[in-house]
Write an enzyme that holds these catalytic residues in place. Structure first.
Site, PDB file in Angstrom:
ATOM      1  N   VAL A  82       0.849  -1.191   0.000  1.00  0.00           N
ATOM      2  CA  VAL A  82       0.000   0.000   0.000  1.00  0.00           C
ATOM      3  C   VAL A  82       0.885   1.241   0.000  1.00  0.00           C
ATOM      4  O   VAL A  82       0.633   2.208  -0.715  1.00  0.00           O
ATOM      5  CB  VAL A  82      -0.934   0.010   1.228  1.00  0.00           C
ATOM      6  CG1 VAL A  82      -1.725   1.319   1.287  1.00  0.00           C
ATOM      7  CG2 VAL A  82      -1.872  -1.185   1.193  1.00  0.00           C
ATOM      8  N   GLY A 122       8.216   0.128 -60.890  1.00  0.00           N
ATOM      9  CA  GLY A 122       7.416   1.082 -61.653  1.00  0.00           C
ATOM     10  C   GLY A 122       7.886   2.473 -61.318  1.00  0.00           C
ATOM     11  O   GLY A 122       8.999   2.656 -60.805  1.00  0.00           O
ATOM     12  N   ARG A 123       7.038   3.459 -61.561  1.00  0.00           N
ATOM     13  CA  ARG A 123       7.458   4.844 -61.294  1.00  0.00           C
ATOM     14  C   ARG A 123       7.724   5.090 -59.814  1.00  0.00           C
ATOM     15  O   ARG A 123       8.603   5.885 -59.456  1.00  0.00           O
ATOM     16  CB  ARG A 123       6.417   5.825 -61.825  1.00  0.00           C
ATOM     17  CG  ARG A 123       5.036   5.657 -61.246  1.00  0.00           C
ATOM     18  CD  ARG A 123       3.996   6.572 -61.887  1.00  0.00           C
ATOM     19  NE  ARG A 123       2.688   6.366 -61.298  1.00  0.00           N
ATOM     20  CZ  ARG A 123       2.286   6.886 -60.150  1.00  0.00           C
ATOM     21  NH1 ARG A 123       3.116   7.651 -59.458  1.00  0.00           N
ATOM     22  NH2 ARG A 123       1.078   6.649 -59.678  1.00  0.00           N
ATOM     23  N   PRO A 147      11.854  -8.277 -67.078  1.00  0.00           N
ATOM     24  CA  PRO A 147      12.786  -7.149 -66.983  1.00  0.00           C
ATOM     25  C   PRO A 147      12.172  -5.874 -67.540  1.00  0.00           C
ATOM     26  O   PRO A 147      11.381  -5.904 -68.489  1.00  0.00           O
ATOM     27  CB  PRO A 147      13.974  -7.612 -67.852  1.00  0.00           C
ATOM     28  CG  PRO A 147      13.897  -9.097 -67.845  1.00  0.00           C
ATOM     29  CD  PRO A 147      12.425  -9.420 -67.814  1.00  0.00           C
ATOM     30  N   HIS A 253      -0.864   4.413 -43.507  1.00  0.00           N
ATOM     31  CA  HIS A 253      -1.023   4.607 -44.951  1.00  0.00           C
ATOM     32  C   HIS A 253      -0.910   6.084 -45.323  1.00  0.00           C
ATOM     33  O   HIS A 253      -1.843   6.685 -45.863  1.00  0.00           O
ATOM     34  CB  HIS A 253      -2.366   4.041 -45.422  1.00  0.00           C
ATOM     35  CG  HIS A 253      -2.363   3.675 -46.884  1.00  0.00           C
ATOM     36  ND1 HIS A 253      -3.163   2.688 -47.399  1.00  0.00           N
ATOM     37  CD2 HIS A 253      -1.665   4.167 -47.940  1.00  0.00           C
ATOM     38  CE1 HIS A 253      -2.954   2.578 -48.711  1.00  0.00           C
ATOM     39  NE2 HIS A 253      -2.051   3.467 -49.049  1.00  0.00           N
TER      40      HIS A 253
END
Length: 288
Positions: A82, A122-123, A147, A253
């Protein structure tokens, strides 16, 4: 290696408390197995290193020395008393602080002289590589359904197989679209081929990752760490096991979260809609 929070108990406490902790399945714990002799201070300071929680009694002084020894993982202190005069309350208010500097504290792996692997060139993959170049990355490698020499030439990237991507990458970033072919493509098979010093990054879609396999890879030390901007579901429930790991960073996100990018996205969507209504080719059109 268990990923459950670590608890140290400074005294052999009554069985009911031990039973609750044991049967909860929520923690792993170690204790000083004596109720007659207090744990020696030197041993206590050793035992608390890296623990997530501590159960103590009145005989243990919880002060700056002990808190520094425990380190930043310590989140909960529970005293079987306590009274609390054995607790240094001002020291316990360290919230937001980072304790004593340590030689390897918060150390990670450098991009300099590393190999960065791109899954799906990709980009976005090209844009990531362009941003990483100033950090003196040694080599860019990528894999895709075939490729992509024109894009690869922009960043001097080498096409490799999926297995080679996993085994060679120091940082592996996922940039592919979510399709039936790529669903759960990042799984136990991939993680088992990665270096134990590798960092896995996913900014594409949560569905390309088997999150249970990722959890196992991170908690077992198969890979060093992960950064996720996407998950399944979104938002990921805070009870998900990935949130218990200190080598996994999860963002909501927000890879496109800048005013200019979101404005450009809305303008593109609006212009696509208007062109479509006129029966004209859209600026960006998904060929079905």
């Amino acid at each position: 290696m268990s990923s459950l929070p670590r608890v140290y108990i400074t005294r052999q406490i009554p069985p009911e408390g031990l039973k609750i902790l044991s049967e909860s399945g929520q923690v792993q714990f170690d204790l000083w197995d004596s109720d007659d002799v207090p744990v020696p201070r030197k041993e206590l300071l050793q035992k608390v290193k890296g623990v997530d929680a501590l159960v103590c009694v009145l005989t243990e002084k919880i002060d700056a020395e002990l808190l520094d020894a425990a380190g930043p993982n310590l989140k909960v202190l529970s005293t079987m008393s306590v009274g609390f005069d054995h607790l240094s309350l001002e020291e316990l208010k360290k919230s937001g602080g980072w304790g004593t500097w340590r030689t390897l504290w918060l150390c990670g792996y450098e991009l300099a002289n590393s190999t960065v692997g791109i899954l799906g060139l990709g980009r976005i993959g090209v844009a990531i590589a362009e941003r990483l170049k100033p950090f003196k990355v040694k080599k860019f490698i990528y894999t895709d359904v075939a490729p992509r020499p024109e894009l690869a030439s922009l960043i001097d990237a080498e096409y490799v197989s999926m297995d080679e991507l996993a085994s060679q990458s120091d940082f592996l970033t996922v940039c592919c679209a979510l399709t039936p072919e790529t669903k759960d493509i990042c799984n136990k098979d991939l993680f088992s081929k990665m270096k134990n010093t590798s960092i896995f990054i996913n900014t594409s879609r949560g569905g390309v990752v088997d999150q249970e396999d990722l959890y196992e890879a991170l908690s077992s030390g198969q890979i060093a760490g992960a950064g996720l901007d996407v998950t399944v579901p979104e938002p990921l429930p805070t009870s998900h096991p990935l949130f218990t790991l200190n080598n996994c960073v999860i963002l909501p996100h927000i890879a496109s979260a800048s005013y200019s990018t979101r404005n450009a996205m809305s303008a593109l969507a609006a212009n696509n809609l208007l062109l479509g209504l006129k029966g004209q080719p859209m600026i960006k059109e998904l060929k079905l």
